[in-house]
Enzyme design. Sequence first.
Site, PDB file in Angstrom:
ATOM      1  CB  SER A  41      -2.322 -12.301  37.583  1.00 39.89           C
ATOM      2  OG  SER A  41      -2.189 -12.672  36.217  1.00 39.89           O
ATOM      3  N   GLY A  42      -2.457 -15.617  37.336  1.00 42.91           N
ATOM      4  CA  GLY A  42      -3.329 -16.643  36.765  1.00 42.91           C
ATOM      5  C   GLY A  42      -3.755 -16.278  35.354  1.00 42.91           C
ATOM      6  N   GLY A  43      -3.374 -15.075  34.888  1.00 41.08           N
ATOM      7  CA  GLY A  43      -3.634 -14.679  33.504  1.00 41.08           C
ATOM      8  C   GLY A  43      -2.645 -15.352  32.566  1.00 41.08           C
ATOM      9  CB  VAL A  44      -2.592 -15.592  28.840  1.00 40.28           C
ATOM     10  CG1 VAL A  44      -1.663 -16.180  27.782  1.00 40.28           C
ATOM     11  CG2 VAL A  44      -3.994 -16.131  28.665  1.00 40.28           C
ATOM     12  CG  ASP A  45       0.505 -11.858  28.850  1.00 41.25           C
ATOM     13  OD1 ASP A  45       0.383 -12.666  27.908  1.00 41.25           O
ATOM     14  OD2 ASP A  45       0.042 -10.706  28.824  1.00 41.25           O
ATOM     15  CB  SER A  46       1.660 -13.709  35.158  1.00 43.82           C
ATOM     16  OG  SER A  46       0.413 -14.254  35.506  1.00 43.82           O
ATOM     17  CB  SER A  47      -0.081 -18.633  33.329  1.00 47.84           C
ATOM     18  OG  SER A  47      -1.067 -18.178  34.228  1.00 47.84           O
ATOM     19  CD  GLU A  76      -1.545  -6.064   5.608  1.00 42.87           C
ATOM     20  OE1 GLU A  76      -1.748  -4.868   5.858  1.00 42.87           O
ATOM     21  OE2 GLU A  76      -1.133  -6.466   4.496  1.00 42.87           O
ATOM     22  CG  HIS A 115      -3.795  -3.586   3.228  1.00 46.16           C
ATOM     23  ND1 HIS A 115      -2.799  -3.102   4.045  1.00 46.16           N
ATOM     24  CD2 HIS A 115      -4.418  -2.505   2.705  1.00 46.16           C
ATOM     25  CE1 HIS A 115      -2.827  -1.777   4.026  1.00 46.16           C
ATOM     26  NE2 HIS A 115      -3.795  -1.389   3.217  1.00 46.16           N
ATOM     27  CB  CYS A 140      -0.984  -0.036   1.162  1.00 49.39           C
ATOM     28  SG  CYS A 140      -2.360   1.125   0.938  1.00 49.39           S
TER      29      CYS A 140
END
Length: 525
Positions: free
Chosen positions: A235-241, A183, A181, A85
């Site tokens: 925290s039990g969230g995705v990232d920290s787990s 993508e 595009h 583009c």
Amino acid sequence: MSNIHDHKILILDFGSQYTQLIARRIREIGVYCELWAWDVSEAQIREFAPNGIILAGGPESVTADNSPRAPEYVFNAGVPVLGICYGMQTMSEQLGGKVIQGVGEGEFGYAQIELQTTSALFKSIEDAVSAEGKPLLDVWMSHGDKVSAIPDGFVTVAKTATCPFAAMANEEKGFYGVQFHPEVTHTRQGQRMLEHFALDICGCKANWKPSSIIEDAIERLKKQIGDDEVILGLSGGVDSSVVAMLLHRAIGDKLTCVFVDNGLLRLNEAEQVLEMFGDHFGLNIVHVDAENRFLDAMAGEAEPEAKRKIIGRVFVEIFDEESKKCANAKWLAQGTIYPDVIESAGSATGKAHVIKSHHNVGGLPADMKMGLVEPLRELFKDEVRKIGLELGLPYNMLYRHPFPGPGLGVRVLGEVKKEYCDLLRSADAIFIEELHKADLYNKVSQAFTVFLPVRSVGVMGDGRKYDWVVSLRAVETIDFMTAHWAHLPYDFLGRVSNRIINEVDGISRVVYDISGKPPATIEWE
């Protein structure tokens, strides 16, 4: 072990809303890439040593004064270049072609391009064939300006009825430009074009895959940390787990996870986190039951932003106290991911993205004298989930709907009390359970319940009741920037409402939120 960063693509960002999507698509192919500002220096490009460069789209006009340009070195680096583009327009203009300003004849949305000649970028790709036998491709356009003359050495690869140069190529140099595009999913064969560019034209190997990323991360963590100890807020969230699992693999019991139960979690969430990470995976977890401390700190406060700040402040205080008990911890681990690292900011023109030195997600005290460990800082969220699966974390946990950092603190409207949180937890659990039962959970992007601080009259049996109201909220979205309310079946909503009113003593009325974003936000607070 093959070095997962050996083969790589550099993406230069000109401000398009799709730029991060290009990076995610290249990563999905199995090739590492990084996203940098368009005004990067020659020295930085040389140091990065990419196998190929992508010039992304952007909202500016090449015909305007002082519009962003690719560094001249891009075209002298001896590597293939793909302009998308705006990227195609600036490539054309910088190499001697011409771009004209669109006057009411831009292309926005679906378009069909007709291939005029063969090209390595479009090898063996077609969606249909024209009456003249030329391959046709369904693509997604979003441009006002267009190339009116291509540079010397280039050929026209594709056109549309209104765009004579929908794609161009200089095969000898490996320079390609596409006005559409590739993508976005609306360009049906877009991923194959990007594969041709990254794998065939640039010669990259697909080394970037979950197992290799894990292997590389563990090796780097061992090198960075050595025999030191690390502390992590889990925290039990995705990232920290996922950070917890990577560190556990790398350094074992030298990791201490601090799990703070703030009383604002979902039903049985604290027990589930402790059971999974402590009992099942054997991590060293310090459990801090701080429900009363958080609720006391928020007592009497109804303003959403003030509640968020209180929750953040109390968490930092508790984490600071616990970290001091881990006297030997030299490192603080955080779940910073790649989109956190890319921040819109002011380069010379204010039109670029810059890279932060680091992103202190938790807002932790500046006087914490620890090094920072951020094993996910190169990864997009979808990649974090994939390596989480590879590390043995359950699918249902990794692909759960988003949950706000302040938890129920912003889903209980107004003042937060234990009674309100308990009612909300029970109602929300019923809603989520019924979504799973009806096979609707994965068909909506986010679903949750909100506690409204109003009472409503109801009738139970022969008696009159005067109890609280909750609202169900479910949305469908691709990027969470805009969202539509989910058109859940009436009989399903009726079933959820009946269960909540009958099973949760203290709730007399259930409503359904039919607001889109915009104008409403997804969360109520």
